[in-house]
Design an enzyme around this catalytic site. Sequence first.
Site, mmCIF file in Angstrom:
data_model
loop_
_atom_site.group_PDB
_atom_site.id
_atom_site.type_symbol
_atom_site.label_atom_id
_atom_site.label_comp_id
_atom_site.label_asym_id
_atom_site.label_seq_id
_atom_site.Cartn_x
_atom_site.Cartn_y
_atom_site.Cartn_z
ATOM 1 N N ASP A 39 8.451 7.788 2.904
ATOM 2 C CA ASP A 39 7.040 8.145 2.947
ATOM 3 C C ASP A 39 6.126 6.933 3.116
ATOM 4 O O ASP A 39 5.434 6.524 2.177
ATOM 5 C CB ASP A 39 6.645 8.959 1.699
ATOM 6 N N ASN B 169 9.108 10.168 -3.650
ATOM 7 C CA ASN B 169 9.290 9.382 -2.429
ATOM 8 C C ASN B 169 10.503 8.472 -2.503
ATOM 9 O O ASN B 169 10.713 7.638 -1.630
ATOM 10 C CB ASN B 169 8.035 8.559 -2.132
ATOM 11 N N THR C 117 -1.228 9.426 -5.010
ATOM 12 C CA THR C 117 -1.038 10.615 -5.832
ATOM 13 C C THR C 117 -1.694 10.343 -7.180
ATOM 14 O O THR C 117 -1.519 9.266 -7.741
ATOM 15 C CB THR C 117 0.476 10.865 -6.007
ATOM 16 N N LYS D 119 6.467 6.775 -5.983
ATOM 17 C CA LYS D 119 6.632 7.796 -7.016
ATOM 18 C C LYS D 119 8.007 8.429 -6.819
ATOM 19 O O LYS D 119 8.599 8.319 -5.740
ATOM 20 C CB LYS D 119 5.529 8.861 -6.920
ATOM 21 N N ASP E 248 2.130 4.496 -2.369
ATOM 22 C CA ASP E 248 2.379 5.840 -2.886
ATOM 23 C C ASP E 248 3.789 5.919 -3.484
ATOM 24 O O ASP E 248 4.520 6.886 -3.269
ATOM 25 C CB ASP E 248 2.178 6.867 -1.766
#
Length: 314
Positions: A175, A162, A201, A159, A157
């Site tokens: 995260d 994070n 996401t 991004k 994840d």
Amino acid sequence: HSSTQPSDTAGVTASPSTVSTPRGQSQKRTVKDFTFGRILGEGSYSTVMLGTEKSAGTEFAVKILDKRHIIKEKKTKYVNIEKTTLSRLSHPFIVRLHYAFQDPGSLYFVLDLARNGELLSLIRRLQRLPEDGARFYLAEIVTAVEYLHHKGVIHRDLKPENILLDENMHIKLTDFGTAKLVDESNVASTSPQRSQSFVGTAEYVSPELLTDKTVDKSSDLWALGCILYQLLAGQPPFKGPNEYLTFQKILRLEYSMPDHFSPQARDLVSRLLVLGPSERLGAGESDLSAIKRHPFFRDINWDNLHEQTPPNLI
Ligand code: ATP
């Protein structure tokens, strides 16, 4: 070091009360050892507060999770993954878990404090980063991901939300609730993931997760391509009006690069945003040196990034 046995009736991991500590201490911490200040942020299942350890005056970000809420929402597994994963990691570009403890109602994760918030906010504030800034931050992110993969962790994840920024404007990746452990010693953590419908996401999800629900280290490489694009363009490469249309764009590799991208940036983005996972730059290799050697990074000194002064962007 860490434990996932359900040692309380709630099934939420109760120990260790102390993860490895910075100064070699191993005493148990409790909520009484901290004073709490302002709320730094809120997640779906947590509140993150500024916490000061009374004895030393050190400030941390304390992530507080309500046990009942986590159990009700069936998120126990993710909380345990986050703690197990974080307790295996120790790197300047990754948020460190200093202590984990609980009281009857809550779990507490005492984390490195990232005083300068999310990389996403920086991108928004600046609209987009100049290429030198994007290069520096992507280099730090590549360094963090290389370390993770070396430790058998796929983040899944990645991004700009994070990726947090510390007081010196260096990154702290966070995260790890949807991370996956891929080395053999963690078989139990790797097996159930394949049938999962969607982790991550929409805008950063890799095509292979959408087509055959598989994820490996190269899914993080796809995300690196999305992040480089977003640093330079101000928004992610694939963004539709809803999740379904975003997924369609991803599956069709439907994106275009603004004119201001340099030839080197264009080349690197296009070598990471490749539909076939094994074709991405750095895939199938034991480290990310293929990415590090790319001409986009020609002036980067990889040896001491965390000691370098980040480019002045504001
Ligand atoms: P969700 O669970 O909904 O995906 P999240 O993962 O962002 O949200 P948290 O990890 O609990 O949830 O973080 C909530 C907010 O707290 C974040 O948006 C971030 O801004 C802030 N935050 C989290 N960790 C830190 C930290 N180590 N230092 C400073 N701020 C933090």
